[in-house]
Design a protein around this motif. Structure first.
Motif, PDB file in Angstrom:
ATOM      1  N   GLN A 156       0.821  -1.206   0.000  1.00  0.00           N
ATOM      2  CA  GLN A 156       0.000   0.000   0.000  1.00  0.00           C
ATOM      3  C   GLN A 156       0.860   1.262   0.000  1.00  0.00           C
ATOM      4  O   GLN A 156       0.552   2.238  -0.688  1.00  0.00           O
ATOM      5  CB  GLN A 156      -0.929   0.002   1.230  1.00  0.00           C
ATOM      6  N   THR A 186     -10.659  10.607   0.387  1.00  0.00           N
ATOM      7  CA  THR A 186     -11.359   9.357   0.703  1.00  0.00           C
ATOM      8  C   THR A 186     -10.609   8.475   1.696  1.00  0.00           C
ATOM      9  O   THR A 186     -11.199   7.605   2.320  1.00  0.00           O
ATOM     10  CB  THR A 186     -11.596   8.550  -0.577  1.00  0.00           C
ATOM     11  N   LYS A 233      -8.568   6.322   0.740  1.00  0.00           N
ATOM     12  CA  LYS A 233      -8.416   5.042   0.048  1.00  0.00           C
ATOM     13  C   LYS A 233      -7.282   5.130  -0.961  1.00  0.00           C
ATOM     14  O   LYS A 233      -7.035   6.175  -1.549  1.00  0.00           O
ATOM     15  CB  LYS A 233      -9.726   4.656  -0.640  1.00  0.00           C
ATOM     16  N   ASN A 242      -6.397   2.023  -3.217  1.00  0.00           N
ATOM     17  CA  ASN A 242      -6.506   1.108  -4.357  1.00  0.00           C
ATOM     18  C   ASN A 242      -7.198   1.741  -5.560  1.00  0.00           C
ATOM     19  O   ASN A 242      -6.758   1.565  -6.702  1.00  0.00           O
ATOM     20  CB  ASN A 242      -7.241  -0.169  -3.946  1.00  0.00           C
ATOM     21  N   SER A 272     -16.595  -1.282  -7.938  1.00  0.00           N
ATOM     22  CA  SER A 272     -15.908  -0.068  -7.514  1.00  0.00           C
ATOM     23  C   SER A 272     -14.715   0.184  -8.418  1.00  0.00           C
ATOM     24  O   SER A 272     -14.330  -0.671  -9.219  1.00  0.00           O
ATOM     25  CB  SER A 272     -15.424  -0.205  -6.063  1.00  0.00           C
ATOM     26  N   ALA A 327     -11.684   0.388  -7.399  1.00  0.00           N
ATOM     27  CA  ALA A 327     -10.611  -0.504  -6.963  1.00  0.00           C
ATOM     28  C   ALA A 327     -10.748  -1.888  -7.579  1.00  0.00           C
ATOM     29  O   ALA A 327      -9.761  -2.582  -7.798  1.00  0.00           O
ATOM     30  CB  ALA A 327     -10.607  -0.605  -5.438  1.00  0.00           C
TER      31      ALA A 327
END
Length: 273
Positions: A50, A78, A80, A82, A122, A124
């Motif tokens: 990540q 967000t 996030k 990915n 999504s 991702a």
């Protein structure tokens, strides 16, 4: 921050190596970048993978802020990683594709693995490569590439089968049978989890398959590789059952005996010469 911490980790490794050399002590192991990223990730309750994705997005934004800075903003907004990283890979692939052009030539056997747009849950879960609309895929010059008697292997996913069959008439081919790739692990899916992918086998003219096809199954448990990569066993099947010359559109990697039907202009000129 991750880049700064990685630089510190690497500097510490160099100091440990130097210290080990001076005292005559044996240095058993110098940790590499992946191990350093794992240590950094643990500080933020993340994996090293990540952290690497975050760094990729930030580096792309620093090099081309007009195009990629919104991805950093999305990560910040967000929380996030990915989704923005998948978008980064897809955008890079779109840039690569803009420089490609169809080659001239006619082939007895064609393989098409279109980058279908699909109904994903999504960002991702979406593709990390550029996709094409149905209209764009329909405009691929299959009929111009195909000899009067030719075979077509058209890859399709479970939720694109219907539209894939609809392309055959425009391409100048007739459906003959369906080959199915069965995969050992669960894949992505919106309603059911996909464990199969399909190849529509179609014919233009009257050309039969080679003798090997008479004992060839229509289901295959070929091993699974990287995202969207097709198995070597499939190409072995095509060589055994159909006739050269072989052409492949949307080729993910070079394959012996298969001409890449979309190439950069420089490569097209070299092939012509």
């Amino acid at each position: 921050m991750a880049r700064s911490l990685l630089a510190k980790e690497q500097e510490a490794a160099r100091e440990r190596m130097a210290a080990g050399g001076k005292g005559g002590r044996k240095v058993l192991k110098i940790s590499g970048p992946s191990e350093a990223l794992e240590r950094i990730g643990r500080r933020f309750d993340m994996s090293g993978r990540q952290i690497r994705k975050i760094m990729d997005v930030c580096e792309a934004a620093a090099a081309d802020p007009d195009r990629f800075a919104p991805l950093v903003e999305e990560m910040d907004r967000t929380g996030k990683v990915n989704g923005p990283h998948t978008k980064l890979l897809r955008m890079r692939d779109e840039i690569r594709i803009l420089d490609l052009a169809p080659v001239d030539g006619r082939f007895r056997t064609l393989v098409l693995d279109p980058p279908w747009e699909e109904d994903n849950i999504s960002e991702a879960a979406g593709h990390d490569y550029a996709t094409m609309t149905l209209a764009e895929i329909a405009a691929v010059p299959v009929e111009a590439w195909a000899e009067d008697n030719a075979h077509l292997y058209l890859w399709a996913t479970n939720n694109t089968l219907q539209v894939a069959f609809g392309l055959l008439e425009a391409y100048g081919f007739k459906h003959k049978t369906l080959l199915t790739w069965t995969k050992p692990n669960l894949g992505l899916g919106r309603y059911f989890r996909n464990t199969t992918e399909h190849v529509i086998f179609a014919v233009r003219g009257e050309m039969r398959t080679r003798a090997a096809a008479r004992s060839m199954r229509t289901d295959h448990d070929w091993p699974v590789g990287e995202n969207s990569a097709k198995p070597d066993g499939f190409y072995d099947l095509v060589r055994a059952c159909s006739f050269p010359p072989y052409g492949e559109a949307f080729q993910r990697q070079p394959r012996p005996d298969f001409v890449n039907l979309y190439q950069a202009p420089a490569a097209v000129r070299e092939a012509a010469e």
